[in-house]
Scaffold this active site. Sequence first.
Site, PDB file in Angstrom:
ATOM      1  N   LEU A  53       0.653  -1.397   0.022  1.00 25.40           N
ATOM      2  CA  LEU A  53       0.111   0.014   0.091  1.00 25.40           C
ATOM      3  C   LEU A  53       0.878   1.248   0.094  1.00 25.40           C
ATOM      4  CD1 LEU A  53      -2.663   1.600   0.225  1.00 25.40           C
ATOM      5  CD2 LEU A  53      -2.571   1.176   2.669  1.00 25.40           C
ATOM      6  N   PRO A  62      -2.009   1.980  -8.021  1.00 19.02           N
ATOM      7  CA  PRO A  62      -3.048   1.351  -7.212  1.00 19.02           C
ATOM      8  C   PRO A  62      -2.515   0.014  -6.593  1.00 19.02           C
ATOM      9  CG  PRO A  62      -3.166   0.457  -9.463  1.00 19.02           C
ATOM     10  CD  PRO A  62      -2.141   1.415  -9.541  1.00 19.02           C
ATOM     11  N   ASP A  63      -3.117  -0.027  -5.334  1.00 17.88           N
ATOM     12  CA  ASP A  63      -2.763  -0.934  -4.430  1.00 17.88           C
ATOM     13  C   ASP A  63      -3.365  -2.361  -4.915  1.00 17.88           C
ATOM     14  OD1 ASP A  63      -1.876  -2.553  -2.178  1.00 17.88           O
ATOM     15  OD2 ASP A  63      -3.402  -1.682  -0.909  1.00 17.88           O
ATOM     16  N   GLU A  64      -3.109  -2.691  -5.970  1.00 13.31           N
ATOM     17  CA  GLU A  64      -3.935  -4.045  -6.390  1.00 13.31           C
ATOM     18  C   GLU A  64      -2.674  -5.100  -6.657  1.00 13.31           C
ATOM     19  OE1 GLU A  64      -6.063  -2.376  -9.752  1.00 13.31           O
ATOM     20  OE2 GLU A  64      -7.302  -1.403  -8.490  1.00 13.31           O
ATOM     21  N   ASN A  65      -1.875  -5.330  -5.972  1.00 14.09           N
ATOM     22  CA  ASN A  65      -0.893  -6.486  -6.156  1.00 14.09           C
ATOM     23  C   ASN A  65      -0.110  -6.377  -7.510  1.00 14.09           C
ATOM     24  OD1 ASN A  65       0.647  -8.654  -4.762  1.00 14.09           O
ATOM     25  ND2 ASN A  65      -1.128 -10.210  -5.611  1.00 14.09           N
TER      26      ASN A  65
END
Length: 165
Positions: A53, A62-65
């Site tokens: 994050l 974005p915090d989306e892996n």
Amino acid sequence: MSTPTEADVAPLAARLAAAGRTRCPLQAIGAASAVAAKVAVETGFDALWVSGLEVSTALGLPDENVLGPRDLADTVLALSRTTSLPVIVDVDNAGGAVATARRFAGDLTCAGAAALCLEDSASVDGGVRADAGHDAWSDTGSTACADCSVEEEVQHCTAAAPVRF
């Protein structure tokens, strides 16, 4: 400070291991930059916590892996150059594959991470659960063995890292 070596990281890993044995918690704070690391030292924290994050946000992602080992390793290296506090890195589920987890472990410990937090949870995009059995692993293209326990898979991942805890 130059790139951390195994000798540099060993005392940090020992500090974390000692805290675990004595059940004396360390106070860690999230840090994704050298400035945050300096503030952590000045305010008396025991360790730094690096998560997807924080790094994603710092990189405008974005915090989306979507972070790779290099993104996290660059952050760890910057923190290690700034302070001698142990750096704990949350790699989420490391992309959901054992081979990727091995790469994260090796790259991040070489960059100066003293410990990794690896989740055995499913990723948002249908990745693996370590406790879901071999079929879940094989669906991701992983080379995990069918007869290995979660603990054995963790040992396989940590075998790739140059630092032992």
